[in-house]
Design a protein around this motif. Sequence first.
Motif, PDB file in Angstrom:
ATOM      1  N   MET A   1       0.670  -1.150  -0.053  1.00 29.13           N
ATOM      2  CA  MET A   1       0.012  -0.005  -0.028  1.00 29.13           C
ATOM      3  C   MET A   1       0.720   1.386  -0.031  1.00 29.13           C
ATOM      4  O   MET A   1       1.939   1.228   0.620  1.00 29.13           O
ATOM      5  N   SER A   2       0.375   2.155  -0.621  1.00 23.69           N
ATOM      6  CA  SER A   2       1.154   3.281  -0.730  1.00 23.69           C
ATOM      7  C   SER A   2       1.144   4.145   0.668  1.00 23.69           C
ATOM      8  O   SER A   2       0.230   4.039   1.278  1.00 23.69           O
ATOM      9  N   GLU A   3       2.308   4.881   0.749  1.00 26.40           N
ATOM     10  CA  GLU A   3       2.580   5.430   2.026  1.00 26.40           C
ATOM     11  C   GLU A   3       1.949   6.783   2.091  1.00 26.40           C
ATOM     12  O   GLU A   3       1.788   7.578   2.885  1.00 26.40           O
ATOM     13  N   PRO A 270      -5.100  -2.536  -5.413  1.00 31.39           N
ATOM     14  CA  PRO A 270      -4.138  -2.173  -4.300  1.00 31.39           C
ATOM     15  C   PRO A 270      -4.886  -1.077  -3.434  1.00 31.39           C
ATOM     16  O   PRO A 270      -5.020  -1.085  -2.204  1.00 31.39           O
ATOM     17  N   HIS A 271      -5.709  -0.175  -3.996  1.00 31.05           N
ATOM     18  CA  HIS A 271      -6.417   0.982  -3.358  1.00 31.05           C
ATOM     19  C   HIS A 271      -7.901   0.521  -3.073  1.00 31.05           C
ATOM     20  O   HIS A 271      -8.632   1.453  -2.455  1.00 31.05           O
ATOM     21  N   ILE A 272      -8.421  -0.784  -3.210  1.00 29.06           N
ATOM     22  CA  ILE A 272      -9.549  -1.157  -3.006  1.00 29.06           C
ATOM     23  C   ILE A 272      -9.667  -2.251  -1.873  1.00 29.06           C
ATOM     24  O   ILE A 272      -8.941  -3.116  -2.020  1.00 29.06           O
ATOM     25  N   TYR A 273     -10.646  -2.235  -0.993  1.00 24.87           N
ATOM     26  CA  TYR A 273     -10.553  -3.041   0.126  1.00 24.87           C
ATOM     27  C   TYR A 273     -12.172  -3.743   0.303  1.00 24.87           C
ATOM     28  O   TYR A 273     -13.055  -3.135  -0.278  1.00 24.87           O
ATOM     29  N   ALA A 274     -12.368  -4.910   0.651  1.00 20.41           N
ATOM     30  CA  ALA A 274     -13.751  -5.298   1.009  1.00 20.41           C
ATOM     31  C   ALA A 274     -13.629  -5.987   2.767  1.00 20.41           C
ATOM     32  O   ALA A 274     -12.717  -6.445   2.922  1.00 20.41           O
ATOM     33  N   ALA A 275     -14.753  -5.962   2.984  1.00 20.08           N
ATOM     34  CA  ALA A 275     -14.783  -6.398   4.354  1.00 20.08           C
ATOM     35  C   ALA A 275     -16.379  -7.108   4.967  1.00 20.08           C
ATOM     36  O   ALA A 275     -17.162  -6.468   3.950  1.00 20.08           O
ATOM     37  N   GLY A 276     -16.339  -7.637   5.875  1.00 24.93           N
ATOM     38  CA  GLY A 276     -17.937  -8.344   6.268  1.00 24.93           C
ATOM     39  C   GLY A 276     -18.060  -9.469   5.369  1.00 24.93           C
ATOM     40  O   GLY A 276     -17.469 -10.172   4.848  1.00 24.93           O
ATOM     41  N   ALA A 306     -10.020  -1.419   8.255  1.00 23.79           N
ATOM     42  CA  ALA A 306     -10.093  -0.030   8.206  1.00 23.79           C
ATOM     43  C   ALA A 306      -8.775   0.489   8.821  1.00 23.79           C
ATOM     44  O   ALA A 306      -7.976   1.510   7.914  1.00 23.79           O
ATOM     45  N   VAL A 307      -8.050  -0.253   9.724  1.00 26.26           N
ATOM     46  CA  VAL A 307      -6.850   0.110  10.110  1.00 26.26           C
ATOM     47  C   VAL A 307      -5.776   0.180   8.628  1.00 26.26           C
ATOM     48  O   VAL A 307      -4.902   0.884   8.739  1.00 26.26           O
ATOM     49  N   ASN A 308      -5.997  -0.894   8.284  1.00 24.43           N
ATOM     50  CA  ASN A 308      -4.944  -1.423   7.335  1.00 24.43           C
ATOM     51  C   ASN A 308      -5.209  -0.279   5.984  1.00 24.43           C
ATOM     52  O   ASN A 308      -4.258  -0.109   5.056  1.00 24.43           O
ATOM     53  N   MET A 309      -6.067   0.300   6.094  1.00 26.99           N
ATOM     54  CA  MET A 309      -6.213   1.074   4.869  1.00 26.99           C
ATOM     55  C   MET A 309      -5.439   2.551   4.989  1.00 26.99           C
ATOM     56  O   MET A 309      -5.254   3.273   4.189  1.00 26.99           O
TER      57      MET A 309
END
Length: 404
Positions: A1-3, A270-276, A306-309
Amino acid sequence: MSEILPRTIAIVGTGVAGTTAALTLRKEGFGGRIVLIGDEPEEPYQRPPLSKNMLRHSARPEAVRLKPTSTWAEQDIELLTGTKVTGLDADALRLADGSQLPYDRLLLATGGRARTLPQAVGLDHVHTLRTLGDVAALRADLQPGGPLLVVGAGLVGLEVAATARAMGCQVTVLESSLQPLGRVLPARLRQEVMELHRAHGVRIHTDVRLERLDRHGDTLVATDHEGTLWEAQTVLVAVGMTPETTLARQAGLDLADGIVVDAYGTTSAPHIYAAGDVACHPDAVLRQRVRIEQWNHAQEHGAAVAVNMLPGNHRPYDAVPWGWTNQYGVNLQICGHPAQADELIVQGGLTDFDFAAAAYRSGRLIGGIAAGRPVDFRALRRLVAEHSRDDGLLTAETDRGACP
């Protein structure tokens, strides 16, 4: 992930995963823009009460809100309810009103939609139960006393069956498998839950292949493959959910019974996440990818992702899934994946629902179940978590039985 610190984080889905993620971002010190988008008109709410207290009592929606209305302004979270996202581009969401919402990071917490039956299309008084909007119509049909026919003996179907009995309804449950709760419990306990329902007057029929559902006057008639008929005034279709992957598919993300993510919640973009409920993630207990439909998992997964975003964070999600069901006053607590066990070590009595049980597969602890023993259940959760990181075995001078 980009800093690089993101300026805008968009979250699609106002269930517990998306809502918890938004609140966690603020808790972690993110000061940028957060937009939380849901297509339901209601503010974020709790789903577990829908099949229980909300169905039995005519409670106001405020009673099940996740947070007071003031929370979103206080946390500087832009909450967009009743807003449908129609498209997903690399750096912006397209909304139904034609506007676009640019984002730097995106979380898809889109959950799923209730599965339906082709036989039920176009029939009145046939319901599913997935959203707050589903509750009022189902309750109105149950208030005269039924009779109710439930198609599907999973958690939602059996919780509604128990609630309907408490409302004085006649209830029949049809299940295509040989036992109820096949995705949740080991076989020995599935049978006990089925007998619990029968003891309270619910008629449960298993190994049923439903062929037709027709309306004859004011009566709905279900017909199975052998020609057996069941009649009811109201039908609940409770045959699971389909993960909502429309946006992910548009974006070309990897899919496999949901949106494929790594241990950090990152999708193939890499800039898209999913949860639940929608996320197919690596499970620390089974050591394979799974998609879990549990309230507590969605909450914990949403917070972890969320923390890892945020820049500098790279914490794998390794929580043990857990949940509960309450039927006829029996509070059954479940952790890990006991349905996949081949051996059950039981302390106490299954029949009277006063027990704690450790579930094993190939000699490895993979889950736990308890009823009436909350302290023991907490210990089981800790053990399952520990054993997900090593191969130690629980020993006990207890009854051992095989789970077919």
